[in-house]
Scaffold this active site. Structure first.
Site, PDB file in Angstrom:
ATOM      1  N   LEU A 190       1.798  -5.688   2.608  1.00 34.05           N
ATOM      2  CA  LEU A 190       0.959  -6.094   1.484  1.00 34.05           C
ATOM      3  C   LEU A 190      -0.013  -4.996   1.083  1.00 34.05           C
ATOM      4  O   LEU A 190      -0.533  -5.006  -0.019  1.00 34.05           O
ATOM      5  CB  LEU A 190       0.184  -7.362   1.839  1.00 34.05           C
ATOM      6  CG  LEU A 190       1.005  -8.640   1.986  1.00 34.05           C
ATOM      7  CD1 LEU A 190       0.118  -9.793   2.421  1.00 34.05           C
ATOM      8  CD2 LEU A 190       1.715  -8.985   0.682  1.00 34.05           C
ATOM      9  N   GLY A 193      -5.772  -0.631   4.087  1.00 36.27           N
ATOM     10  CA  GLY A 193      -7.172  -0.436   3.747  1.00 36.27           C
ATOM     11  C   GLY A 193      -7.880   0.325   4.844  1.00 36.27           C
ATOM     12  O   GLY A 193      -7.253   0.789   5.813  1.00 36.27           O
ATOM     13  N   GLY A 194      -9.196   0.460   4.711  1.00 34.16           N
ATOM     14  CA  GLY A 194      -9.953   1.204   5.700  1.00 34.16           C
ATOM     15  C   GLY A 194      -9.968   0.530   7.063  1.00 34.16           C
ATOM     16  O   GLY A 194     -10.150   1.188   8.080  1.00 34.16           O
ATOM     17  N   GLY A 196      -7.382  -1.544   8.258  1.00 32.85           N
ATOM     18  CA  GLY A 196      -6.069  -1.676   8.868  1.00 32.85           C
ATOM     19  C   GLY A 196      -4.986  -1.912   7.843  1.00 32.85           C
ATOM     20  O   GLY A 196      -5.181  -1.711   6.652  1.00 32.85           O
ATOM     21  N   VAL A 198      -2.019  -4.608   6.256  1.00 32.87           N
ATOM     22  CA  VAL A 198      -1.774  -6.035   6.061  1.00 32.87           C
ATOM     23  C   VAL A 198      -0.295  -6.263   5.763  1.00 32.87           C
ATOM     24  O   VAL A 198       0.293  -5.551   4.968  1.00 32.87           O
ATOM     25  CB  VAL A 198      -2.624  -6.585   4.897  1.00 32.87           C
ATOM     26  CG1 VAL A 198      -2.435  -8.087   4.767  1.00 32.87           C
ATOM     27  CG2 VAL A 198      -4.080  -6.259   5.126  1.00 32.87           C
ATOM     28  N   LYS A 212      -3.137  -9.055   9.488  1.00 34.60           N
ATOM     29  CA  LYS A 212      -3.865  -7.790   9.348  1.00 34.60           C
ATOM     30  C   LYS A 212      -3.956  -7.120  10.706  1.00 34.60           C
ATOM     31  O   LYS A 212      -4.529  -7.673  11.643  1.00 34.60           O
ATOM     32  CB  LYS A 212      -5.257  -8.035   8.780  1.00 34.60           C
ATOM     33  CG  LYS A 212      -6.044  -6.743   8.549  1.00 34.60           C
ATOM     34  CD  LYS A 212      -7.353  -7.009   7.829  1.00 34.60           C
ATOM     35  CE  LYS A 212      -8.064  -5.725   7.465  1.00 34.60           C
ATOM     36  NZ  LYS A 212      -9.274  -5.948   6.660  1.00 34.60           N
ATOM     37  N   ASP A 304     -18.483  -7.179   2.848  1.00 34.82           N
ATOM     38  CA  ASP A 304     -17.560  -6.375   2.042  1.00 34.82           C
ATOM     39  C   ASP A 304     -17.009  -7.216   0.890  1.00 34.82           C
ATOM     40  O   ASP A 304     -15.810  -7.186   0.606  1.00 34.82           O
ATOM     41  CB  ASP A 304     -16.429  -5.829   2.914  1.00 34.82           C
ATOM     42  CG  ASP A 304     -15.670  -4.684   2.243  1.00 34.82           C
ATOM     43  OD1 ASP A 304     -16.237  -4.053   1.318  1.00 34.82           O
ATOM     44  OD2 ASP A 304     -14.523  -4.408   2.627  1.00 34.82           O
TER      45      ASP A 304
END
Length: 431
Positions: A190, A193-194, A196, A198, A212, A304
């Protein structure tokens, strides 16, 4: 938390697979098209179906040649060679092919054992985690007491049974992607990101979940802190959030499993279709403020909140990735990395002050500005320039509907103690 144990094939499964693989040898290759055809069905493999067709042609040529002539001597030399070749390919090729497939046949439809409800412990293992930052991510959850927002009486959401057999079809994965994470079968990536990577995965009962895999939990202290944060996140009411279903922090790569929200993120939606209209923006503001109120009521700070962490599902907006950022906070700071996304960070996040629910309220207001204009309120050019605007600049609120300008402006106050709470934001929108 439940341990994610490998599911081992039984002795009977191995015996059945070996007998199946021996059929081509016992039948001089006549059964090869049927054994490989069964493998194609069992493994859902188009390649094996093609191989079964080749074997069928080979053995069919032998059978037709054998019944068309009274004796082998009557068969013309060229045809005799082709008929013999077909027999050899179907016989010996089928034996070798079946033997190679034995391990895959045994493990193809393994089902992990049932296990009791999960509880997070830093020394135990269990299925994956929902991921943040990119596309809609599933969130984990199990039966638990869920406080309502604004004085509603507690309610208990129905449990999600992810332990039954999966019937989800197999999807092609990219090179390097895992096939299994715990007992969740990976369907596709999917995003990254910073925090990990997904993955969309299938639980044993076929339910699609978001997993994730985290990169930054490098020591037991960080894992224990993260376990406490996730346990708090599991108490969040789920009416506008994705449920956390499972967590495993004991392996080399810890992961969180969450409910999969089948829809684009707010960031993707606005970039593709443009800013939201007045009604859509008001509904978005109310539902996401309610989600933050529930998150804060459970004692969790998101840290976040941003457009990519708001997923637009079939039943409305859902907030994801709450309870993850704080668990990674000390680890990422030690590693010299930033916790948060610069255009949506609050002034106190930039100055190193204590970060609480008011920080999420500030980020919520910036996110609403993005939904109304299609761009972050403080820009997205260089990091120093963005930081300077967050600390000193007051954005133009005129693109917002009149009913939202006042409350969004209050949420963008540079002083956290002068911002309203998420519950107050909800009431202001309603009134």
């Amino acid at each position: 938390m439940q341990h994610s144990q490998a599911v081992r094939p039984s002795g009977g499964a191995w015996a059945a697979a070996v007998v199946w693989a021996c059929l081509p040898a016992f039948t001089c290759g006549l059964a090869t098209p049927f054994t490989i055809g069964f493998a194609a069905y069992w493994l859902r493999s188009a390649f094996q179906a093609g191989a079964a067709s080749v074997y069928l042609v080979c053995i069919g040529s032998f059978v037709i040649g054998a019944v068309s002539y009274d004796t082998i001597e009557d068969i013309p030399q060229p045809l005799e060679f082709l008929v013999s070749l077909g027999l050899v390919v179907a016989w010996f090729g089928g034996v070798v092919h079946s033997a190679v497939l034995v391990p895959r046949m045994v493990r193809a439809r393994l089902r992990p054992p049932l296990y009791p409800p999960l509880q997070v412990h830093p020394t135990q293992a269990s299925p994956m985690t929902g991921m943040g930052g990119q596309r809609p991510m599933p969130v984990m959850g199990d039966p638990r007491h869920v406080p309502g927002v604004g004085g509603d009486r507690p309610r208990t959401p129905p449990p999600v049974n992810v332990q039954q057999r999966s019937t989800e079809p197999t999807h092609q994965r990219r090179p390097g992607e895992p096939e299994w994470i715990g007992h969740y079968r990976v369907l596709r990536s999917l995003g990254r990101g910073g925090q990990g990577s997904v993955y969309l995965a299938a639980a044993p009962n076929g339910t699609r979940v978001a997993v994730k895999v985290l990169h930054d939990l490098v020591d037991e202290t960080a894992r224990a802190r993260f376990a406490r944060e996730v346990e708090a996140a599991r108490r969040v009411a789920t009416f506008s959030t994705a449920r956390v279903l499972d967590v495993d922090i004991s392996g080399r790569f810890p992961y969180i499993v969450s409910e999969f929200v089948d829809g684009p993120s707010l960031e993707q939606l606005v970039k593709k279709h443009g800013p939201r209209d007045e009604d859509g923006l008001t509904r978005l503001a109310l539902s996401t403020a309610g989600a933050l109120a529930a998150i804060h009521k459970a004692g969790v700070v998101h840290r976040d909140f941003k457009p990519s962490n708001v997923l637009i599902g079939p039943d409305g907006p859902r907030v994801i990735d709450f309870g993850i950022a704080r668990g990674l906070d000390q680890t990422t700071l030690t590693a010299g990395k930033m916790v948060g996304t610069p255009p949506y960070m609050s002034p106190e996040q930039l100055t190193g002050e204590a970060v609480g629910p008011a920080s999420d309220v500030f980020s919520w207001a910036v996110t609403m500005m993005f939904a109304a204009t299609g761009r972050p309120a403080f820009g997205e050019d260089t990091v120093p320039a963005v930081f300077n605007r967050v600390l000193t600049f007051h954005p133009d609120l005129s693109p917002l509907p009149p009913g939202l300008r006042g409350i969004v402006g209050s949420c963008l106050n540079k002083r956290p103690d002068e911002r309203p709470s998420a519950s107050d934001v909800m009431l202001a929108i309603i009134h």
